[in-house]
Motif scaffolding. Sequence first.
Motif, PDB file in Angstrom:
ATOM      1  N   ILE A   7     -35.111 -26.907 -11.511  1.00 37.09           N
ATOM      2  CA  ILE A   7     -34.672 -28.081 -12.126  1.00 37.09           C
ATOM      3  C   ILE A   7     -33.399 -27.573 -13.073  1.00 37.09           C
ATOM      4  CG2 ILE A   7     -35.145 -30.294 -13.467  1.00 37.09           C
ATOM      5  CD1 ILE A   7     -37.003 -29.829 -11.273  1.00 37.09           C
ATOM      6  N   SER A   8     -32.220 -28.042 -12.396  1.00 32.27           N
ATOM      7  CA  SER A   8     -31.085 -27.681 -13.162  1.00 32.27           C
ATOM      8  C   SER A   8     -30.635 -28.831 -14.317  1.00 32.27           C
ATOM      9  CB  SER A   8     -30.044 -27.455 -12.069  1.00 32.27           C
ATOM     10  OG  SER A   8     -28.591 -27.055 -12.863  1.00 32.27           O
ATOM     11  N   ILE A  13     -33.219 -36.957 -18.355  1.00 30.24           N
ATOM     12  CA  ILE A  13     -33.672 -37.099 -16.998  1.00 30.24           C
ATOM     13  C   ILE A  13     -34.271 -35.817 -16.499  1.00 30.24           C
ATOM     14  CG2 ILE A  13     -32.888 -37.752 -14.652  1.00 30.24           C
ATOM     15  CD1 ILE A  13     -30.960 -39.554 -15.977  1.00 30.24           C
ATOM     16  N   GLY A  14     -33.704 -34.848 -16.517  1.00 32.62           N
ATOM     17  CA  GLY A  14     -34.158 -33.429 -15.809  1.00 32.62           C
ATOM     18  C   GLY A  14     -35.402 -32.802 -16.803  1.00 32.62           C
ATOM     19  N   GLY A  15     -34.975 -33.124 -17.949  1.00 33.01           N
ATOM     20  CA  GLY A  15     -36.433 -32.632 -18.800  1.00 33.01           C
ATOM     21  C   GLY A  15     -37.651 -33.488 -18.444  1.00 33.01           C
ATOM     22  N   TYR A  16     -37.737 -34.828 -18.498  1.00 33.99           N
ATOM     23  CA  TYR A  16     -38.631 -35.540 -18.179  1.00 33.99           C
ATOM     24  C   TYR A  16     -39.416 -35.285 -16.863  1.00 33.99           C
ATOM     25  CZ  TYR A  16     -42.062 -39.478 -17.438  1.00 33.99           C
ATOM     26  OH  TYR A  16     -43.073 -40.127 -16.762  1.00 33.99           O
ATOM     27  N   LEU A  82     -30.746 -31.564  -9.149  1.00 34.06           N
ATOM     28  CA  LEU A  82     -29.418 -31.403 -10.356  1.00 34.06           C
ATOM     29  C   LEU A  82     -29.515 -32.614 -11.132  1.00 34.06           C
ATOM     30  CD1 LEU A  82     -26.964 -30.459  -7.366  1.00 34.06           C
ATOM     31  CD2 LEU A  82     -28.140 -28.902  -8.806  1.00 34.06           C
ATOM     32  N   ALA A  83     -29.611 -32.012 -12.390  1.00 31.23           N
ATOM     33  CA  ALA A  83     -29.691 -33.319 -13.302  1.00 31.23           C
ATOM     34  C   ALA A  83     -28.781 -33.058 -14.356  1.00 31.23           C
ATOM     35  CB  ALA A  83     -31.104 -33.230 -14.010  1.00 31.23           C
ATOM     36  N   THR A  84     -27.506 -32.456 -14.278  1.00 23.61           N
ATOM     37  CA  THR A  84     -26.341 -32.316 -15.315  1.00 23.61           C
ATOM     38  C   THR A  84     -25.575 -33.599 -15.041  1.00 23.61           C
ATOM     39  OG1 THR A  84     -24.994 -31.307 -13.641  1.00 23.61           O
ATOM     40  CG2 THR A  84     -26.453 -29.903 -15.206  1.00 23.61           C
ATOM     41  N   PRO A 108     -29.841 -34.644  -6.157  1.00 20.00           N
ATOM     42  CA  PRO A 108     -28.754 -35.171  -7.001  1.00 20.00           C
ATOM     43  C   PRO A 108     -29.447 -36.237  -7.721  1.00 20.00           C
ATOM     44  CG  PRO A 108     -27.743 -35.564  -4.961  1.00 20.00           C
ATOM     45  CD  PRO A 108     -29.126 -35.132  -4.796  1.00 20.00           C
ATOM     46  N   MET A 109     -29.439 -36.306  -9.207  1.00 24.81           N
ATOM     47  CA  MET A 109     -29.698 -37.371 -10.073  1.00 24.81           C
ATOM     48  C   MET A 109     -28.584 -37.863 -10.844  1.00 24.81           C
ATOM     49  SD  MET A 109     -33.504 -35.269 -11.076  1.00 24.81           S
ATOM     50  CE  MET A 109     -34.221 -36.729 -11.269  1.00 24.81           C
ATOM     51  N   HIS A 110     -27.273 -37.669 -10.488  1.00 23.20           N
ATOM     52  CA  HIS A 110     -26.333 -38.273 -11.096  1.00 23.20           C
ATOM     53  C   HIS A 110     -26.158 -39.690 -11.010  1.00 23.20           C
ATOM     54  CE1 HIS A 110     -25.680 -34.192  -9.428  1.00 23.20           C
ATOM     55  NE2 HIS A 110     -25.381 -33.763 -10.830  1.00 23.20           N
ATOM     56  N   ASN A 111     -25.152 -40.070 -11.741  1.00 23.23           N
ATOM     57  CA  ASN A 111     -24.902 -41.555 -12.051  1.00 23.23           C
ATOM     58  C   ASN A 111     -23.818 -41.994 -11.014  1.00 23.23           C
ATOM     59  OD1 ASN A 111     -26.568 -42.267 -13.843  1.00 23.23           O
ATOM     60  ND2 ASN A 111     -25.216 -41.617 -15.422  1.00 23.23           N
TER      61      ASN A 111
END
Length: 316
Positions: A7-8, A13-16, A82-84, A108-111
């Motif tokens: 988990i980057s 978001i990435g923390g949860y 990828l949660a930056t 990828p978890m970006h907007n």
Amino acid sequence: MATNIIISGIGAIGGYYGGMLAAYAQNLQSVNVYFFMREGEHLKSVQEKGLHLLSPSIDLHAKPRLATADSHLLPQADYLFLATKSYNARENLEQLTSVITPQTIVIPMHNGLDIPPMIQEVLPDNLILPAVCHITGRRSRGTISVRSDNNLLKFGSDSTLAHAITSEVIERSEWLYTLLKASGIKCRLYREMAPYLREKYLMLSPSAVATAYFDIPIGIVQNEHELEFRALLKEIANLYRAAGWENDPFLEEKGYDLVLKMPREATTSMHSDILANNQSEIESLVGYVVRMAEHYNIEVPLYKKMYQTLLERIKR
């Protein structure tokens, strides 16, 4: 051989999602969860005590196999989340070169709608499974707090990207889905993610530009600047139609209804970042609309006006 999940970005978001996975994997021999984080007090706290997760029903400390700011200490990843923020996406990929193989599945978890294609361009041989995260939370030192237990993660393949859907791809995607569910994460797996990425963007982009431009929460935007907000929705809906993404004649109302589900006192992370003089996602959430409108030769005058005003405000 154990499956390695990295988990980057261990923000809200990435923390949860990373924390939920790490907590579940602590007692497993078959799955290792790693955190890639920036140097600082947040990392030190996670290294010393684990990541503290708080929600209305959760209060736990999740301990990853390793939390580090040195990517060379990480193993090669089977799955990479990828949660930056979107503006860090390309740099983040460069930092993680040593852990990515052609077999690494990237989530990828970006907007921004522009990020998955960029990742596929950088990693043409990899399967990219874009994700949409419906969650409201915040990060403090060593702690992730989320306001609800009804958080939802949607992920899956995207036909606009390059990778072919094979039986192996389906099997590995379903394995990840099963693991996420077992970890207590509410999630859905889709064969086609593009509509869900665009649905969230339809809500987020006009909300981000309006809250930042007027410098107020979304509820006050809708109460005091409804005409301007509806004009933004009309402009982005026209872009969706020109691009062939949507044919719904009531797309503007759909976007407005999606925004009504946001807490009235809430703002957007882009607005918060601009207020704090931090780098923001303005290029992915606002500039992208302006550039795509030019590409499809349509007018988005209010987007252009607010985009230019915000750029000038950021430079001061």
